[in-house]
Design a protein around this motif. Structure first.
Motif, PDB file in Angstrom:
ATOM      1  N   ARG A   1      38.717  46.578  42.787  1.00 48.48           N
ATOM      2  CA  ARG A   1      37.778  45.630  42.990  1.00 48.48           C
ATOM      3  C   ARG A   1      37.968  44.103  42.375  1.00 48.48           C
ATOM      4  NH1 ARG A   1      34.513  48.322  46.700  1.00 48.48           N
ATOM      5  NH2 ARG A   1      34.145  50.434  46.140  1.00 48.48           N
TER       6      ARG A   1
ATOM      7  N   GLU B   1      31.888  41.754  45.508  1.00 48.60           N
ATOM      8  CA  GLU B   1      32.496  40.867  45.972  1.00 48.60           C
ATOM      9  C   GLU B   1      33.461  41.695  47.122  1.00 48.60           C
ATOM     10  OE1 GLU B   1      34.768  37.954  44.033  1.00 48.60           O
ATOM     11  OE2 GLU B   1      33.216  37.362  42.721  1.00 48.60           O
ATOM     12  N   THR B   2      33.749  42.889  46.828  1.00 45.91           N
ATOM     13  CA  THR B   2      34.438  43.806  47.855  1.00 45.91           C
ATOM     14  C   THR B   2      33.617  44.645  48.544  1.00 45.91           C
ATOM     15  OG1 THR B   2      34.556  45.558  46.246  1.00 45.91           O
ATOM     16  CG2 THR B   2      36.329  43.986  45.760  1.00 45.91           C
TER      17      THR B   2
ATOM     18  N   THR C   1      39.334  52.775  44.363  1.00 48.20           N
ATOM     19  CA  THR C   1      39.332  51.285  45.026  1.00 48.20           C
ATOM     20  C   THR C   1      39.481  50.230  44.051  1.00 48.20           C
ATOM     21  OG1 THR C   1      38.084  52.365  46.721  1.00 48.20           O
ATOM     22  CG2 THR C   1      38.240  49.939  46.704  1.00 48.20           C
TER      23      THR C   1
ATOM     24  N   THR D   1      37.339  37.278  43.484  1.00 51.08           N
ATOM     25  CA  THR D   1      38.139  36.051  44.280  1.00 51.08           C
ATOM     26  C   THR D   1      37.655  34.846  43.769  1.00 51.08           C
ATOM     27  OG1 THR D   1      36.521  36.244  46.040  1.00 51.08           O
ATOM     28  CG2 THR D   1      38.404  37.702  46.280  1.00 51.08           C
TER      29      THR D   1
ATOM     30  N   THR E   1      40.397  46.561  38.492  1.00 51.73           N
ATOM     31  CA  THR E   1      41.440  46.248  39.472  1.00 51.73           C
ATOM     32  C   THR E   1      42.473  47.474  39.507  1.00 51.73           C
ATOM     33  OG1 THR E   1      42.477  44.672  37.946  1.00 51.73           O
ATOM     34  CG2 THR E   1      41.013  43.856  39.620  1.00 51.73           C
TER      35      THR E   1
END
Length: 726
Positions: free
Chosen positions: A253, A318-319, A251, A256, A288
């Motif tokens: 991550r 954050e995710t 996933t 932002t 990422t």
């Protein structure tokens, strides 16, 4: 019959001999037998004649037994065997002591007149007669065929093998000599082109020259060939594992704008060091990516690894993902939680809810913490081995952070990673690792290094207190400690044991100690003994003291550490439970008792507990080791430099890679036989380049059948699993 390396030993040497070899060395195949390489060679062509033996030096000779007699001791219990050996020109007297006459007679019977063998010992004289005291020896078998082989050996080097009480070097050599002529094709991990370019032997020739060299000039090319084979097989296996990880999906991550990470950075009261920025960018990019991050971050004590890890945790948070940080001790886990909570501050901490989960928490506390973790309410979880338990579940485990990885085995790390779906992994270590070791042990991980230190550190001075030469300095050490306390500062005193009156004081002591030199006794000082002794010191005895060790209950350990952090304790007497992660800026002095009982890197770690703020650090390494001894060299090496990376190289040279690689790095890494990570650093780097070139054009090794076959033989499924779990 022709045998391959995978052939059964039972078929090659017979069931009885095979069973004996399996019991002694856990060998079951011909490859196992021929992979047990000689540790040295006795070359009859270069052996010193008995008449020219240098007194005081250790030598090896080939000679014949001329006489052997057993007799009882005159003035004390026991017996002895007197043996005379000769080489046709001179004679040497051998003396063996025994518990009783029966044992002495047995040795005299073994050394029958006429038997020949290899004898090694330190040359001495007694009543003007040349003698060896307690020599090592290896007799050749005395049947006719064995004697013929012995005569043949008289003209070529004699391999000396690592042996056991059940299987002597000579017996092992006879088995090897019986198998070698029947050995068929040997798979070669190198292509003909590479072998010619690197000026190496083919695999079968290398094996034969290792076990049966015609002269010593044949040994070095064979050793170099086998070392390259070991390096190439390991590096290829590691790179294959790295590629396998990159085939997994993870996933992404993403951080932002205005998110947790950006808000955290904005609130920092200082600027990140250049290395922290660089490593942070590497980690941010990994998080990422489309495959799981697998990164090792190594850095000096106090270089800011925890800050780098926390920034990664916030990016994952954050995710909605969770980050789990596993630490080796309760003290360190508690310290990490407090540090993380403090760094997050009152604004961010409630949003991510850092939670501690350890095995020694009370049942109600642990249930409450586990619920926060399972529900996803806690986005940052810090704990010990309790995180590995079946009852600990995560809502969305996105990042695993392993602190001080050398304290954990691969199974433990995998147990935590298995609680998520291909989570990212970040491994931290404050023990600097030489490049070749990192390449050998962590070749499947991307590596980052933090070298620059945060500004504002006052530095540390280190001194050795050599009690062997200056026993009175012991009192001066504690006078110096009292002087520091008088200036409002605090002192650590570290011992290698909890209680020296007990055989074992717990795992922390076993982990702390390095192997002692022959004849050395155990540590003099335990926490219990030092506390009792300091109570009688005229000054230190009046100070506020406390003890800390791994056998104490978790809440008691935490209470002591917090009291020390608040300045309520002047002198903390502890084991290595305070080795890593403990941060008390007001602690100025580190005193290490029995310093020679610790490894170089561990002493460097302990020293890093002081000099962490504006208060100058002082480290006193107290040792009774004699000047010139290996133990003393370790201590003096630490005092000579603050550069942990330089000390890592020293540590490797003093201890050897067997200790540095460690038992937790299981599987193919620890099966290296001839490869030496210091001596063969260039060869390892070359093997890495070769492995990268091969896998780039042939990832399945379809056209490198020899390499594929050797990897299949040497890297088992268990080894593959071990590599996958890093």
């Amino acid at each position: 019959m022709v045998f391959s390396l995978t052939s059964s030993l039972s078929d090659a040497i017979g069931p009885a001999a095979a069973k004996k070899i399996e019991r002694a060395f856990a060998m079951t195949t011909v490859g196992d037998l021929l992979g047990h390489y000689p540790r040295r060679y006795a070359d009859p062509a270069e052996l010193t004649p008995i008449l020219d033996l240098p007194v005081g030096e250790t030598v090896t000779i080939v000679a014949e037994v001329l006489s052997a007699t057993a007799r009882g001791m005159r003035n004390r219990p026991g017996a002895m065997t007197d043996v005379i050996i000769g080489d046709g020109n001179g004679r040497v007297s051998l003396t063996f002591f025994a518990k009783n006459l029966k044992q002495a007679e047995w040795r005299a019977g073994e050394m029958r007149r006429g038997r020949r063998g290899v004898f090694s010992g330190k040359v001495g004289t007694y009543n003007e007669v040349t003698q060896f005291a307690h020599p090592q020896y290896e007799l050749f078998d005395d049947d006719e065929s064995a004697q013929a082989r012995a005569d043949d050996r008289a003209h070529r080097p004699i391999p000396i093998y690592p042996a056991t009480s059940a299987v002597s070097s000579g017996q092992f050599r006879e088995l090897v000599e019986a198998v070698l002529p029947k050995l068929g094709e040997v798979p070669d991990p190198l292509t003909d082109e590479v072998r010619r370019r690197e000026q190496l032997l083919d695999a079968r020739t290398a094996l034969v020259q290792l076990h049966r060299p015609q002269n010593l000039n044949e040994v070095d090319p064979a050793v170099r060939t086998v070392r390259m084979h070991e390096a190439l097989v390991l590096q290829t296996a590691l790179l294959q594992q790295r590629a396998a990880v990159r085939e997994l999906s993870a996933t992404s991550r993403d951080a932002t704008p205005g998110g947790l990470l950006e808000r955290f950075d904005a609130a920092l009261p200082y600027t990140l060091t250049p290395d922290q920025q660089t490593v942070g960018e590497q980690i941010a990019a990994d998080l990422t990516g489309s495959w799981p991050m697998n990164r090792l971050v190594q850095g000096e004590v106090g270089s800011g690894k925890t800050l780098v890890a926390l920034r990664a945790m916030l990016q994952v948070a954050e995710t909605g993902g969770q980050a789990a940080l596993i630490a080796p001790t309760e003290v360190l886990a508690s310290q990490h939680l407090r540090s993380i909570t403090r760094m997050l501050g009152p604004q961010l901490a409630p949003e991510v809810m850092p939670t501690l989960l350890t095995g020694q928490m009370s049942a109600p506390e642990r249930r409450k913490a586990a619920l926060r973790v399972a529900s996803g309410q806690s986005l940052i979880v810090v704990g010990t081995h309790a995180l590995l338990g079946d009852k600990t579940t995560f809502a969305d485990l996105g990042l695993v952070v392993v602190d001080e990885q050398h304290r954990f085995g691969v199974e433990q790390r995998e147990a935590l990673r298995a609680k998520g779906s291909s989570p990212h992994a970040l491994v931290l270590t404050a023990t600097p690792i030489p490049r070749t070791v990192a390449m050998t042990v962590f070749g499947d991980l991307d590596t980052s290094v933090i070298r620059t230190m945060p500004a504002g550190r006052a530095g540390i001075e280190t001194f050795v207190a050599p009690l062997a030469e200056h026993p009175d300095w012991f009192r001066r050490v504690w006078d110096r400690a009292a002087e520091e306390v008088a200036q409002g500062r605090q002192v650590f005193a570290v011992c290698a044991a909890i209680d020296t009156t007990k055989k074992s004081s717990g795992e922390e002591d076993a982990a702390a100690l390095v192997p002692t030199e022959e004849g050395a006794t155990g540590p003099r000082w335990g926490v219990v003994q030092l506390d009792e002794a300091l109570a009688t010191h005229p000054t230190v005895g009046q100070l506020r003291r406390a003890v800390l060790h791994g056998k104490m209950p978790a809440d008691q350990k935490d209470a002591v550490m917090q009291a020390f952090a608040r300045g309520e304790i002047d002198v903390l007497i502890a084991t290595t439970v305070i080795e890593v992660g403990v941060d008390v800026p007001n602690a100025s002095t580190m005193i290490v008792l029995d310093a020679d009982r610790f490894g170089v890197s561990q002493l460097h770690q302990l020293r890093g507990r002081v000099g962490r703020g504006e208060v100058p650090g002082l480290c006193l390494l107290v040792t009774e080791a004699e000047a010139g001894s290996l133990a003393r060299e370790r201590v003096e090496a630490v005092a000579a430099t603050l550069d942990g990376f330089a000390l890592a190289e020293v540590d490797l040279e003093l201890r050897g890679e067997g200790d540095v690689l460690g038992s937790t790095q299981s599987g193919v890494r620890s099966s290296l036989r001839l490869l030496r990570v210091v001596k063969d650093s260039q060869l390892i780097a070359r093997a890495r380049d070769l492995a990268e070139q091969i896998l780039e054009t042939d990832p399945q090794l379809a056209s490198h059948t020899g390499l594929r076959e050797v990897i299949a033989q040497r890297v088992t499924e268990d080894d593959r699993a071990a590599l996958a779990k890093n």
